[in-house]
Design a protein around this motif. Structure first.
Motif, PDB file in Angstrom:
ATOM      1  N   TYR A  25      -2.387   5.132  -2.892  1.00  0.00           N
ATOM      2  CA  TYR A  25      -3.358   6.475  -2.449  1.00  0.00           C
ATOM      3  C   TYR A  25      -2.577   7.733  -3.107  1.00  0.00           C
ATOM      4  O   TYR A  25      -1.599   8.027  -2.654  1.00  0.00           O
ATOM      5  N   GLU A  66       0.864  -1.141  -0.066  1.00  0.00           N
ATOM      6  CA  GLU A  66       0.121   0.091  -0.186  1.00  0.00           C
ATOM      7  C   GLU A  66       0.899   1.266   0.187  1.00  0.00           C
ATOM      8  O   GLU A  66       1.677   1.384   0.836  1.00  0.00           O
ATOM      9  N   ILE A  86      -6.289   5.440  -5.842  1.00  0.00           N
ATOM     10  CA  ILE A  86      -7.374   6.018  -4.940  1.00  0.00           C
ATOM     11  C   ILE A  86      -6.974   7.665  -5.015  1.00  0.00           C
ATOM     12  O   ILE A  86      -6.096   7.980  -4.374  1.00  0.00           O
ATOM     13  N   ARG A 116       3.107  10.436  10.074  1.00  0.00           N
ATOM     14  CA  ARG A 116       1.511  10.039  10.246  1.00  0.00           C
ATOM     15  C   ARG A 116       1.202   8.639   9.650  1.00  0.00           C
ATOM     16  O   ARG A 116       0.309   8.029  10.153  1.00  0.00           O
ATOM     17  N   SER A 164      -6.768  11.796   6.393  1.00  0.00           N
ATOM     18  CA  SER A 164      -6.714  10.803   7.416  1.00  0.00           C
ATOM     19  C   SER A 164      -7.627   9.634   7.455  1.00  0.00           C
ATOM     20  O   SER A 164      -7.754   8.811   7.863  1.00  0.00           O
ATOM     21  N   HIS A 165      -9.037  10.268   6.956  1.00  0.00           N
ATOM     22  CA  HIS A 165     -10.186   9.476   6.748  1.00  0.00           C
ATOM     23  C   HIS A 165     -10.143   8.351   5.881  1.00  0.00           C
ATOM     24  O   HIS A 165     -11.103   7.602   5.767  1.00  0.00           O
ATOM     25  N   ILE A 166      -9.210   8.680   4.574  1.00  0.00           N
ATOM     26  CA  ILE A 166      -9.085   7.767   3.569  1.00  0.00           C
ATOM     27  C   ILE A 166      -7.679   6.928   3.693  1.00  0.00           C
ATOM     28  O   ILE A 166      -7.905   5.875   3.329  1.00  0.00           O
ATOM     29  N   VAL A 167      -6.822   7.493   3.863  1.00  0.00           N
ATOM     30  CA  VAL A 167      -5.408   6.974   3.882  1.00  0.00           C
ATOM     31  C   VAL A 167      -5.328   6.040   5.109  1.00  0.00           C
ATOM     32  O   VAL A 167      -5.295   6.610   6.236  1.00  0.00           O
ATOM     33  N   PRO A 168      -4.790   4.810   4.948  1.00  0.00           N
ATOM     34  CA  PRO A 168      -4.355   4.041   6.198  1.00  0.00           C
ATOM     35  C   PRO A 168      -2.879   4.126   6.272  1.00  0.00           C
ATOM     36  O   PRO A 168      -2.325   4.885   5.722  1.00  0.00           O
ATOM     37  N   HIS A 169      -2.276   3.058   7.275  1.00  0.00           N
ATOM     38  CA  HIS A 169      -0.818   3.328   7.471  1.00  0.00           C
ATOM     39  C   HIS A 169      -0.551   2.458   6.326  1.00  0.00           C
ATOM     40  O   HIS A 169      -0.866   1.483   5.946  1.00  0.00           O
TER      41      HIS A 169
END
Lengths: 297, 220
Positions: free
Chosen positions: B95, B70, B118, B159, B131-136
């Motif tokens: 992303y 990812e 994405i 982050r 931050s609501h869309i991207v994970p670690h």
């Protein structure tokens, strides 16, 4: 103590070890996009209120928009470790792809429809026309010198005239639009120079966040980088040179006046973008006073 | 045509290729050449258009990206490089953050065809906004020529990058400071990264594909 975290697929309360409570969003792209737009606007989602209702523990949040729900600790270390896996709730990357495409489409459409973006297009079109106009007028002059009959060049002259008309029309349109969306800038430097400043900086928002020293030399980038690379004298003014306050002033005072004018444009842009209040009378009075002082030196 | 050691990336002499996604067969992204070999379709990867291709040709052997990675991509622009990364991470996700609506329009078109992209319209200097869309993520890629690009990179690494994650930064010397020699500009960036406990793995000059550019590979 519970940590509140909201992702694109739901909102969760975490106790540091595991998820204690969850509300998952509907698996529908329109529904999810609706929520993400609300989040973008800084609103609190109904699900976020719901999940915290009847909770007796302290709730910790790391987003400013959630301050009403919990204690705001933006740099809390736990949030750094916390991540919720969408797959474990049955949300696939395919769905996220559709969600993000839809959201991004809405955002780009909104941004591109914004009036400052339209003004930038008009300014660029205006500059193209002015350039064309100059070329045409040169050609006309040459041509009429060697041509014996006016007939041969009359249709060419017609195009030239309509280009000139279009320039006037565009200028008027830009002036009108500028006075509406940026009344302060328009009063302080004039709508056309103001529009050019917006075009040079990329948007009204960006212009409103620039330091006045940058505004002072917008449009003189070539001279600035030449100065930075090879030394010599830095430019004193960029596009704002076109303002009569500067080009009609004696050379020795132009730099000082440019600085004052840029400072006022900077404030004007902030007022136009953020508070949307017309403070141009104050700005003009202040500017005139400062320039009076410089002129009398 | 032989494998490069990077999954999904192939090489023939000085030309790179990525294996096209099954669902995108026959579709060009930027007029690149498509070549069919056995039952695979390969897309040629132009090092003059994509700095990652340039870095690989200049000796970047391991980019630490697998087919499941990812990736957070900052400065996605119209998606030239993004499309090739999308080929590589066929079971992962890219992303892709971009702030310009005009560039993003093209990127959305691309993402409609490639389900692992994405697209995100946001300013990379405010990582909290996505931050609501991207994970670690496993990897952060940055190609934004801005003076403060190191700060932006660090904020995002802080982050979003997993503990064992990697990243790559494309640095244009002239964007950092025109008055500095390229070498000094790179050092400025590298020192900033080291200050923030980011490990530098490899720095590669991208000449002749890009003038006064380096790629900096990092890990946590």
């Amino acid at each position: 103590m519970l940590y509140l975290i909201t992702k694109w697929f739901g909102t969760f309360l975490h106790d540091g070890e595991k998820i204690k409570k969850q509300i998952v969003f509907p698996k529908d792209e329109e529904e999810i996009v609706k929520r993400l737009i609300k989040i973008d606007r800084g609103e609190i989602l109904p699900e976020e209120w719901d999940i915290c209702r009847d909770v007796t523990d302290d709730v910790i949040v790391n987003e400013r928009r959630l301050q009403k729900i919990g204690m705001f600790f933006p740099s809390n270390l736990f949030f750094k470790k916390l991540d919720v896996d969408p797959n474990s709730f049955g949300f696939s990357i395919d769905l996220l792809n559709r969600v993000s495409c839809l959201l991004a489409e809405k955002k780009t459409r909104e941004r591109l429809m914004a009036e400052d973006i339209q003004i930038i297009q008009m300014v660029n079109a205006l500059d193209d026309l002015i350039q064309t106009c100059n070329l045409f007028s040169e050609r006309l002059n040459h041509w009429s010198l060697v041509s014996t009959s006016e007939e041969k060049i009359s249709s060419f002259r017609n195009i030239f005239d309509s280009v000139k008309k279009e320039i006037n029309r565009l200028e008027k349109q830009i002036e009108e639009d500028m006075k509406r969306i940026a009344p302060n800038i328009s009063r302080v430097v004039g709508p056309l120079i103001g529009a050019r400043l917006i075009a040079l900086s990329g948007s009204l928002e960006h212009l409103a966040t620039l330091p006045s020293s940058t505004i002072q030399i917008l449009g003189a980038e070539k001279a600035l980088f030449k100065f930075k690379k090879d030394g010599g004298k830095p430019p004193k003014h960029g596009i704002i040179f076109q303002h009569p306050l500067i080009y009609r002033s004696p050379k020795a005072k132009r730099g000082k006046i440019a600085r004052k004018l840029a400072a006022k444009i900077s404030i004007a842009a902030k007022a136009d973008f953020f508070t949307k209040k017309d403070i141009s009378d104050l700005l003009i009075a202040d500017l005139n006073r400062q320039i009076g002082v410089i002129k009398n030196q | 045509m032989r494998p490069t050691g990077i999954p999904g990336v192939f090489r023939e002499n000085n030309k790179l290729f990525t294996e096209n996604l099954e669902s995108c067969r026959g579709i060009q992204v930027y007029n690149e050449k498509l070549v069919s070999i056995n039952d695979k379709e390969l897309r040629s990867w132009n090092p003059y258009r994509s700095k990652l291709a340039a870095a690989i040709l200049k000796g970047l052997k391991n980019i630490n990206i697998t087919s499941k990675s990812e990736i957070l991509y900052l400065g996605a622009a119209t998606g030239t490089t993004v499309s090739h990364i999308s080929d590589i991470v066929k079971d992962g996700a890219v992303y892709s953050v971009e702030n310009s609506p005009v560039a993003l329009k093209q990127l959305i078109k691309l993402s409609r065809k490639r389900h692992n992209i994405i697209p995100i319209m946001a300013d990379a200097s405010h990582p909290e906004k996505y931050s609501h869309i991207v994970p670690h993520v496993d990897f952060i890629y940055q190609d934004i020529s801005q003076r403060n690009q190191a700060d932006i990179f660090i904020k995002n690494v802080d982050r979003y990058l997993k503990k064992a994650g990697y990243g790559i930064m494309m640095v244009k010397a002239r964007s950092i400071d025109v008055s500095l020699k390229p070498k000094d500009a790179y050092d400025m960036v590298i020192n900033k990264l080291i200050e923030h406990k980011v490990k530098i793995i490899k720095t590669i000059d991208l000449a002749p594909y890009e003038k006064d550019h380096v790629s900096i590979m990092i890990s946590l």
